[in-house]
Design an enzyme around this catalytic site. Structure first.
Site, short mmCIF file in Angstrom:
data_model
loop_
_atom_site.label_atom_id
_atom_site.label_comp_id
_atom_site.label_asym_id
_atom_site.label_seq_id
_atom_site.Cartn_x
_atom_site.Cartn_y
_atom_site.Cartn_z
N ASN A 1 -10.14 0.28 1.72
CA ASN A 1 -9.02 0.15 2.66
C ASN A 1 -9.40 0.54 4.08
O ASN A 1 -10.00 1.61 4.29
CB ASN A 1 -7.86 1.03 2.21
CG ASN A 1 -7.25 0.60 0.89
OD1 ASN A 1 -7.70 -0.35 0.25
ND2 ASN A 1 -6.21 1.30 0.47
N PHE A 2 -9.00 -0.30 5.02
CA PHE A 2 -9.21 -0.02 6.44
C PHE A 2 -7.89 -0.27 7.19
O PHE A 2 -7.26 -1.31 7.00
CB PHE A 2 -10.28 -0.94 7.04
CG PHE A 2 -11.61 -0.88 6.36
CD1 PHE A 2 -12.52 0.11 6.66
CD2 PHE A 2 -11.96 -1.83 5.41
CE1 PHE A 2 -13.76 0.17 6.03
CE2 PHE A 2 -13.19 -1.78 4.77
CZ PHE A 2 -14.10 -0.78 5.08
N SER A 3 -7.52 0.67 8.05
CA SER A 3 -6.32 0.47 8.85
C SER A 3 -6.46 1.10 10.23
O SER A 3 -6.30 0.44 11.25
CB SER A 3 -5.08 1.04 8.15
OG SER A 3 -3.92 0.82 8.92
N HIS B 1 -7.03 9.58 5.00
CA HIS B 1 -6.45 8.57 5.88
C HIS B 1 -6.61 9.00 7.33
O HIS B 1 -6.61 10.19 7.64
CB HIS B 1 -4.97 8.37 5.55
CG HIS B 1 -4.73 7.91 4.15
ND1 HIS B 1 -4.17 8.72 3.19
CD2 HIS B 1 -5.01 6.73 3.53
CE1 HIS B 1 -4.08 8.05 2.05
NE2 HIS B 1 -4.59 6.85 2.22
N ALA C 1 -11.11 4.66 4.45
CA ALA C 1 -12.51 4.31 4.75
C ALA C 1 -12.79 4.18 6.23
O ALA C 1 -13.96 4.07 6.62
CB ALA C 1 -12.88 3.00 4.04
N ASP D 1 0.85 -1.19 0.00
CA ASP D 1 0.00 0.00 0.00
C ASP D 1 0.89 1.24 0.00
O ASP D 1 1.85 1.34 0.77
CB ASP D 1 -0.89 -0.01 1.25
CG ASP D 1 -1.95 1.07 1.23
OD1 ASP D 1 -2.40 1.43 0.14
OD2 ASP D 1 -2.33 1.53 2.33
N HIS D 2 0.58 2.19 -0.87
CA HIS D 2 1.32 3.45 -0.96
C HIS D 2 2.83 3.23 -1.13
O HIS D 2 3.64 3.80 -0.40
CB HIS D 2 1.04 4.33 0.26
CG HIS D 2 -0.33 4.93 0.24
ND1 HIS D 2 -0.67 6.02 -0.52
CD2 HIS D 2 -1.47 4.55 0.88
CE1 HIS D 2 -1.95 6.30 -0.35
NE2 HIS D 2 -2.46 5.42 0.48
N HIS E 1 -9.56 4.73 -0.51
CA HIS E 1 -8.63 4.86 0.60
C HIS E 1 -9.30 5.65 1.72
O HIS E 1 -10.23 6.40 1.50
CB HIS E 1 -7.36 5.59 0.14
CG HIS E 1 -6.44 4.75 -0.69
ND1 HIS E 1 -5.17 4.42 -0.30
CD2 HIS E 1 -6.62 4.16 -1.90
CE1 HIS E 1 -4.60 3.66 -1.23
NE2 HIS E 1 -5.47 3.49 -2.22
N GLU F 1 -2.58 5.98 -7.85
CA GLU F 1 -3.43 7.05 -7.33
C GLU F 1 -3.22 8.33 -8.13
O GLU F 1 -2.10 8.64 -8.54
CB GLU F 1 -3.09 7.29 -5.86
CG GLU F 1 -3.87 8.40 -5.17
CD GLU F 1 -3.50 8.55 -3.72
OE1 GLU F 1 -3.48 9.71 -3.24
OE2 GLU F 1 -3.20 7.54 -3.05
#
Length: 284
Positions: free
Chosen positions: A230-232, A180, A210, A82-83, A208, A134
Site C-alpha cells: 500500500n502507498f498513499s 502509516h 510502505a 482500505d481500513h 501497509h 488485519e
C-alpha cells in the site's frame, strides 16, 4: 474491461513472489495517474479508498469514476475499501460495487476481531468479493486514527495462523514494523516474524505503510508472501508539491485543467517507480 477483484490479481503474485501496488485514490486526477502508470508498465493496479476518502468524494462518485476508468484501462483495475471501520461501511461498499474490501478490527480483542471479520467474509463472499483483514496494530496515522508507537503490537504468528483459518479471509495484513505516513527514520522490519507468519498461513500478505520504506526492505518482504503493498502518503506529497510549484511559477493561473496536469504526471511517475520496485519485468 471493467473492475476486477483483488483475488484475481493477487494469487499469481503470491505464487510467484512479486507484488501488486495498491494506491490511495483521493480524486479523479490520482485515479487517472495511477492507471496511467500501470498501463505504461503493463501491470495491474489497485485503487484504494479509506472511509475518510469515501466521505469526502461520495461512494457513488468514487465507484463511478473508478469503473469508468477501468472500462477503458489496458490493465486490470480493482477498487478496494482500505481500513473499513465497520460492518456497515463494508456493506455500503459492497452495494456500491466495490470489488475488494478490508475490515479493520485490529483494535478489538482477538475474539471480537475474528467474529467481526467472519461476519464480513460471509457477506462479501456471497457477493463474490474478497476480504482483507488485519491483526496486530500498524502504527502511524490513517484517516483520523493515530497510533504513536510503530511497534505498538506486532502480530503473533500463532494468533495469525488461527485468525486466517477461522475467518477464511483472502488476504492478511500483519503488523511487522511498518507504519502509516512518512518515517522519521528507516523502520526496522521484523522479517523473522514475517517469515514465521508466511509459513503458518496460506494467504497473500499485505504490507501497509510502505510510503518511505527503502526499496530493498520492500523487495525482501516479497520473499515472505507479501503480494499487496500500500502507498498513499507519498502520492499525496508529490501531488501537493507539484501544485505548490506550479502556482509559484504561474501565480496568475486559474485553470484547473492546467494546474492538475503536472501534478498528475508526477504521481504517474511515482506509481511507475513503485511498480518497477514491486514487479520488475512481470507484465500482464
Amino acid at each position: 474491461m471493467g473492475l476486477v477483484t483483488t483475488k484475481e490479481i493477487l494469487r499469481d503474485a503470491y505464487q510467484n513472489h512479486y507484488a501488486v501496488g495498491a494506491f490511495g485514490a483521493h480524486n479523479l486526477e490520482i485515479i487517472k495517474a495511477v492507471i496511467a502508470g500501470g498501463e505504461e508498465l503493463g501491470a495491474p493496479v489497485i485503487l484504494q479508498t479509506t472511509p475518510g476518502t469515501i466521505k469526502y468524494v461520495g461512494i457513488n462518485y468514487m465507484k463511478a469514476m473508478a469503473e469508468a476508468a477501468a472500462e477503458v484501462a489496458k490493465v486490470p483495475v480493482a477498487l478496494h475499501l482500505d481500513h473499513g471501520d465497520s460492518y456497515d461501511t463494508v456493506i455500503k461498499c459492497l452495494r456500491a460495487g466495490y470489488t475488494s474490501v478490508m475490515i479493520d478490527g485490529s483494535t478489538l480483542p482477538f475474539a471480537e476481531n475474528i467474529n467481526l471479520v467472519k461476519k464480513v467474509v460471509e457477506a462479501a463472499h456471497s457477493a463474490g468479493v474478497p476480504v482483507e483483514a488485519e491483526l496486530g496494530t500498524i502504527g502511524g496515522v490513517e484517516d483520523d486514527l493515530v497510533i504513536e508507537d510503530v511497534k505498538a503490537l506486532l502480530t503473533d504468528p500463532d494468533a495469525a495462523e488461527q485468525f486466517v483459518k477461522e475467518t477464511n479471509i483472502d488476504s492478511f495484513a500483519p503488523a511487522f514494523g511498518t507504519a502509516h505516513g512518512m518515517y522519521k527514520e528507516e523502520p526496522k522490519l521484523a522479517f523473522d516474524l514475517l517469515d514465521d507468519i508466511y509459513n503458518r498461513t496460506d494467504c497473500p500478505l499485505v504490507m501497509h505503510g510502505a510510503s518511505g520504506v527503502a526499496a530493498g526492505s520492500v523487495q525482501r518482504a516479497l520473499d515472505f508472501g507479501v503480494t499487496k503493498v500500500n502507498f498513499s502518503t507519498e502520492l499525496k506529497d508529490v501531488f501537493a508539491e507539484e501544485i505548490r510549484r506550479f502556482f509559484h511559477e504561474h501565480p496568475e493561473q486559474n485553470d484547473p485543467r492546467k494546474v492538475f496536469v503536472p501534478a498528475r504526471n508526477r504521481v504517474t511517475n511515482l506509481v511507475k517507480a513503485k511498480i518497477d520496485m514491486l514487479q520488475g519485468t512481470c507484465k500482464v
